[in-house]
Design a protein around this motif. Structure first.
Motif, PDB file in Angstrom:
ATOM      1  N   LYS A 235       0.344  13.912  10.435  1.00 52.61           N
ATOM      2  CA  LYS A 235      -0.743  13.312  11.325  1.00 52.61           C
ATOM      3  C   LYS A 235      -2.050  14.133  10.834  1.00 52.61           C
ATOM      4  O   LYS A 235      -1.896  15.526  10.936  1.00 52.61           O
ATOM      5  CB  LYS A 235      -0.433  13.675  12.854  1.00 52.61           C
ATOM      6  CG  LYS A 235      -1.495  13.593  13.554  1.00 52.61           C
ATOM      7  CD  LYS A 235      -2.071  12.091  13.742  1.00 52.61           C
ATOM      8  CE  LYS A 235      -3.146  11.854  14.766  1.00 52.61           C
ATOM      9  NZ  LYS A 235      -3.787  10.563  14.731  1.00 52.61           N
TER      10      LYS A 235
ATOM     11  N   TRP B   8      -2.118   8.868  10.809  1.00 49.86           N
ATOM     12  CA  TRP B   8      -0.620   8.906  10.603  1.00 49.86           C
ATOM     13  C   TRP B   8      -0.130   8.279   9.106  1.00 49.86           C
ATOM     14  O   TRP B   8      -0.829   7.304   8.686  1.00 49.86           O
ATOM     15  CB  TRP B   8      -0.072   7.948  11.590  1.00 49.86           C
ATOM     16  CG  TRP B   8       0.129   8.271  13.104  1.00 49.86           C
ATOM     17  CD1 TRP B   8      -0.919   8.166  13.999  1.00 49.86           C
ATOM     18  CD2 TRP B   8       0.805   9.600  13.832  1.00 49.86           C
ATOM     19  NE1 TRP B   8      -0.743   8.636  15.193  1.00 49.86           N
ATOM     20  CE2 TRP B   8       0.305   9.834  15.009  1.00 49.86           C
ATOM     21  CE3 TRP B   8       1.852  10.465  13.093  1.00 49.86           C
ATOM     22  CZ2 TRP B   8       0.980  10.818  15.935  1.00 49.86           C
ATOM     23  CZ3 TRP B   8       2.409  11.168  14.177  1.00 49.86           C
ATOM     24  CH2 TRP B   8       2.006  11.333  15.254  1.00 49.86           C
TER      25      TRP B   8
ATOM     26  N   GLU C 195       0.216   5.399   4.094  1.00 45.99           N
ATOM     27  CA  GLU C 195      -0.817   5.638   4.981  1.00 45.99           C
ATOM     28  C   GLU C 195      -0.898   4.758   6.085  1.00 45.99           C
ATOM     29  O   GLU C 195      -0.962   3.638   5.768  1.00 45.99           O
ATOM     30  CB  GLU C 195      -2.125   5.898   4.423  1.00 45.99           C
ATOM     31  CG  GLU C 195      -2.226   7.171   3.360  1.00 45.99           C
ATOM     32  CD  GLU C 195      -3.754   7.443   3.189  1.00 45.99           C
ATOM     33  OE1 GLU C 195      -4.459   6.769   3.659  1.00 45.99           O
ATOM     34  OE2 GLU C 195      -4.016   8.272   2.199  1.00 45.99           O
ATOM     35  N   LEU C 196      -0.615   5.072   7.216  1.00 46.55           N
ATOM     36  CA  LEU C 196      -0.715   4.299   8.458  1.00 46.55           C
ATOM     37  C   LEU C 196      -2.085   4.254   9.021  1.00 46.55           C
ATOM     38  O   LEU C 196      -2.994   4.465   8.526  1.00 46.55           O
ATOM     39  CB  LEU C 196       0.562   4.622   9.361  1.00 46.55           C
ATOM     40  CG  LEU C 196       1.729   4.603   8.624  1.00 46.55           C
ATOM     41  CD1 LEU C 196       2.745   4.846   9.928  1.00 46.55           C
ATOM     42  CD2 LEU C 196       2.177   3.162   8.237  1.00 46.55           C
ATOM     43  N   HIS C 197      -2.161   4.049  10.343  1.00 41.20           N
ATOM     44  CA  HIS C 197      -3.358   4.090  11.016  1.00 41.20           C
ATOM     45  C   HIS C 197      -3.736   5.279  11.847  1.00 41.20           C
ATOM     46  O   HIS C 197      -2.738   6.012  12.137  1.00 41.20           O
ATOM     47  CB  HIS C 197      -3.186   2.781  11.907  1.00 41.20           C
ATOM     48  CG  HIS C 197      -3.280   1.480  11.385  1.00 41.20           C
ATOM     49  ND1 HIS C 197      -4.093   0.888  10.562  1.00 41.20           N
ATOM     50  CD2 HIS C 197      -2.156   0.567  11.302  1.00 41.20           C
ATOM     51  CE1 HIS C 197      -3.735  -0.383  10.191  1.00 41.20           C
ATOM     52  NE2 HIS C 197      -2.423  -0.548  10.641  1.00 41.20           N
ATOM     53  N   ASP C 198      -4.954   5.476  12.089  1.00 38.58           N
ATOM     54  CA  ASP C 198      -5.205   6.780  13.060  1.00 38.58           C
ATOM     55  C   ASP C 198      -4.855   7.897  12.671  1.00 38.58           C
ATOM     56  O   ASP C 198      -4.336   8.712  13.132  1.00 38.58           O
ATOM     57  CB  ASP C 198      -4.887   6.334  14.468  1.00 38.58           C
ATOM     58  CG  ASP C 198      -5.117   5.016  15.144  1.00 38.58           C
ATOM     59  OD1 ASP C 198      -6.488   4.687  14.726  1.00 38.58           O
ATOM     60  OD2 ASP C 198      -4.687   4.423  15.750  1.00 38.58           O
TER      61      ASP C 198
ATOM     62  N   LYS D  73       0.852  -1.128   0.058  1.00 41.35           N
ATOM     63  CA  LYS D  73      -0.023  -0.198   0.032  1.00 41.35           C
ATOM     64  C   LYS D  73       0.885   1.293   0.008  1.00 41.35           C
ATOM     65  O   LYS D  73       0.508   2.507   0.646  1.00 41.35           O
ATOM     66  CB  LYS D  73      -1.098   0.139   1.212  1.00 41.35           C
ATOM     67  CG  LYS D  73      -1.990  -1.129   1.247  1.00 41.35           C
ATOM     68  CD  LYS D  73      -2.941  -0.952   2.203  1.00 41.35           C
ATOM     69  CE  LYS D  73      -3.841  -2.308   2.243  1.00 41.35           C
ATOM     70  NZ  LYS D  73      -4.750  -2.078   3.468  1.00 41.35           N
TER      71      LYS D  73
END
Length: 281
Positions: free
Chosen positions: A207, A178, A173-176, A139
């Motif tokens: 963020k 971030w 793109e990570l989680h929450d 991703k």
């Protein structure tokens, strides 16, 4: 490329060879076209929110949608070795001409020296082509950019001669809310007597605090061939006024003696969709 198989001398044996080729080539063609189609479907459309190459140095890994025109603009104030300067409007025009493909151009900006030492004058005009390759496994979004600065500005500001560059911006793109991103750029300066090439590396952490407001911080390093590097720590934020409009700010500080003392900037960007009404999605 594989060598072409030899054809038998007698005519009747050529038919099964041709049939075999068709059985191989047709699925391969469907696979290639399907891959291109899947890649095009993953690239931005007019329904997506604006994604800009500013205010961080790390450019977006995404292209603008097909049939969309995007204008990104900003003004900076900076200090170096006791001198002060302002530069603007730092305008980049981007046009989506095909799925996952855009044309872009950096227009000349004017650098105004306010306090010596320093020079005043225009930067070069720099056209480029950007192709979004992604997403690749994991991703990670990735694009490739090839452009060149044409010798239209002041040599004291922009350098001498035509200066090609090759650029690879990426993002993950990570989680929450971030995300991490970065960029590798090779600048080539054939007319420079001392440093023919500059390698620039960036790494940013972002963020998303709300649906419209994001903050970032990044490292920027310029490594000229045979010269002292320049290193910056750059931080800032962006706010989306609407799906197609954005305002931003950033503040950067030099990390070594060969870098600017500080850079402060603000910007405004907008996007116009549907220029190619029959192709825009």
């Amino acid at each position: 490329m594989s060598p072409r198989p030899k054809s038998p001398d007698q005519g009747p044996t050529r038919v099964p060879v041709r049939s075999h080729r068709l059985r191989v080539l047709l699925p391969s063609a469907y696979l290639i076209l399907g891959t291109i189609g899947a890649r095009a479907d993953s690239c931005p459309t007019a329904k997506d929110e604006i994604a800009t190459d500013r205010p961080d140095v790390t450019n977006s890994s995404l292209v603008v949608p097909v049939g969309s025109f995007q204008s990104e603009n900003g003004v900076n104030g900076s200090a170096r070795d006791g001198g002060r300067s302002i530069d603007g409007t730092n305008t980049r025009w981007r046009l989506g001409v095909a799925p996952c493909l855009e044309l872009l151009v950096d227009l000349p900006s004017y650098v105004a020296n306010i306090r010596a030492p320093g020079n005043s004058g225009f930067t070069d005009v720099a056209p480029a082509v950007k192709w979004q390759v992604s997403p690749i496994p994991g991703k990670v979004d990735l694009s490739m950019v090839f452009g060149m600065a044409l010798p239209t500005g002041a040599a004291e500001i922009a350098g001498r001669g035509t200066q090609p560059y090759l650029q690879l911006p990426w993002s993950w793109e990570l989680h929450d809310g971030w995300g991490v991103s970065g960029m590798l750029t090779e600048f080539f300066r054939p007319s420079d007597p001392t440093s023919k090439r500059i390698t620039e590396t960036t790494f940013a952490v972002e963020k998303k605090l709300t649906e419209k407001f994001s903050l970032f911080t990044e490292y920027v390093g310029d490594y000229p061939e045979g010269a002292v590097p320049s290193q910056l720590w750059n931080s800032g934020g962006l706010y989306q006024l609407s799906r197609t409009q954005q305002v931003d700010f950033h503040v950067a500080f030099g990390l070594n003696h060969n870098s600017p003392n500080y850079i402060i900037g603000i910007g405004y960007s907008f996007r116009l969709d549907g220029l190619f009404s029959d192709r825009a999605r």
